[in-house]
Design a protein around this motif. Structure first.
Motif, PDB file in Angstrom:
ATOM      1  N   LYS A   1      73.671 -11.732  63.786  1.00 28.72           N
ATOM      2  CA  LYS A   1      73.112 -12.875  63.081  1.00 28.72           C
ATOM      3  C   LYS A   1      72.796 -12.507  61.645  1.00 28.72           C
ATOM      4  O   LYS A   1      72.716 -11.337  61.281  1.00 28.72           O
ATOM      5  N   GLY A   2      72.600 -13.534  60.820  1.00 29.55           N
ATOM      6  CA  GLY A   2      72.225 -13.308  59.435  1.00 29.55           C
ATOM      7  C   GLY A   2      70.777 -12.888  59.307  1.00 29.55           C
ATOM      8  O   GLY A   2      69.986 -13.025  60.245  1.00 29.55           O
ATOM      9  N   LYS A   3      70.427 -12.410  58.147  1.00 28.27           N
ATOM     10  CA  LYS A   3      69.057 -11.975  57.909  1.00 28.27           C
ATOM     11  C   LYS A   3      68.076 -13.141  57.965  1.00 28.27           C
ATOM     12  O   LYS A   3      66.908 -12.967  58.282  1.00 28.27           O
ATOM     13  N   GLN A   4      68.573 -14.333  57.638  1.00 27.07           N
ATOM     14  CA  GLN A   4      67.705 -15.504  57.597  1.00 27.07           C
ATOM     15  C   GLN A   4      67.864 -16.401  58.826  1.00 27.07           C
ATOM     16  O   GLN A   4      67.244 -17.446  58.901  1.00 27.07           O
ATOM     17  N   GLY A   5      68.689 -15.991  59.751  1.00 27.56           N
ATOM     18  CA  GLY A   5      68.854 -16.816  60.935  1.00 27.56           C
ATOM     19  C   GLY A   5      70.212 -16.646  61.574  1.00 27.56           C
ATOM     20  O   GLY A   5      71.024 -15.839  61.141  1.00 27.56           O
ATOM     21  N   GLY A   6      70.440 -17.448  62.640  1.00 23.19           N
ATOM     22  CA  GLY A   6      71.654 -17.298  63.416  1.00 23.19           C
ATOM     23  C   GLY A   6      72.611 -18.463  63.314  1.00 23.19           C
ATOM     24  O   GLY A   6      73.498 -18.607  64.158  1.00 23.19           O
ATOM     25  N   GLY A   7      72.468 -19.329  62.295  1.00 17.25           N
ATOM     26  CA  GLY A   7      73.396 -20.429  62.122  1.00 17.25           C
ATOM     27  C   GLY A   7      74.771 -19.938  61.719  1.00 17.25           C
ATOM     28  O   GLY A   7      74.957 -18.780  61.322  1.00 17.25           O
TER      29      GLY A   7
END
Length: 239
Positions: free
Chosen positions: A201-207
């Motif tokens: 996932k990304g550092k800011q979330g899993g979208g």
């Protein structure tokens, strides 16, 4: 540690037993190393510096990588016919003369058509809407890249194998494309690109947007290392 992660694609909790660091610290290190390698991307991957007489500058194809479909962004756009599941696609060009990766573009949802990625938009919407950053707009006049049947439709910029071609031309194009597949096998030999579906996932979330940014981060870092590898005694085969 980062190369180990690429090769095995172990989860951070599994890597904790080897490296004796907290999983979050391990992830920070992995992403940081990929970022540092990615900083060299624009210096190493250049669509230019071709030999003067080259007409066929590079081979072109899209490579698909599996990934876990996002629950927040499901849909058929992620479907890859190459592995019958969700994935992402990158456009890649390899110099036909030198051992150089000269272009990458992506990621895109895997159902995106190769020719649409090349153009930077759809034929239906018209050239005026195509992205200026697409390879279509980077091609020098009178030069071409060589692609497979997925690139039929832009004969002034992409040459594909035709029934009327001589046997020598067909053989040349086949070797261009085979050489590119050799490069793709190098990506797929790494667990993170060719093993289980990409899950990070990304550092800011899993979208999907955040996850695609992380995939691109890793892909570019690996591309830089593969380019260094070709320059350091492990070239692709000669055409």
């Amino acid at each position: 540690m980062t190369v180990y992660w690429w090769k095995t694609y172990e989860k951070e909790k599994q890597m904790e037993s080897h490296w004796k660091w907290h999983p979050e610290t391990i992830q920070e290190i992995l992403y940081s190393v990929c970022e540092q390698l990615g900083e060299q991307y624009n210096d190493k991957i250049i669509f230019g510096d071709f030999e003067a007489p080259q007409v066929y500058l590079a081979s072109i194809d899209c490579v698909h990588f599996e990934w876990q479909e996002c629950r927040t962004d499901p849909g058929g756009k992620w479907y890859s016919h190459k592995h019958n599941g969700p994935g992402v696609s990158y456009e890649v060009c390899v110099d036909t003369v030198k051992d150089r990766i000269v272009w990458t573009n992506g990621p895109y949802p895997a159902a995106s058509h190769d020719i649409t990625i090349f153009r930077g938009g759809t034929k239906k919407n018209g050239k005026a809407t195509w992205k200026k950053s697409s390879l279509y707009h980077q091609m020098p006049a009178g030069k071409r890249v060589v692609g497979d049947s997925g690139y039929v439709g832009e004969p002034d910029k992409i040459s594909t194998t035709l029934a009327g071609h001589s046997s020598e031309t067909k053989e040349l194009f086949a070797r261009f494309k085979s050489r590119q597949e050799t490069l793709f096998r190098g990506y797929k030999a790494l667990g993170i690109m060719g093993g289980e579906p990409f899950r990070n996932k990304g550092k800011q979330g899993g979208g999907s947007t955040e996850r695609m940014a992380v995939h691109k981060l890793v892909f570019r870092a690996i591309t830089v290392v593969m380019q260094y590898n070709m320059e350091s005694g492990r070239p692709l085969f000669d055409v």
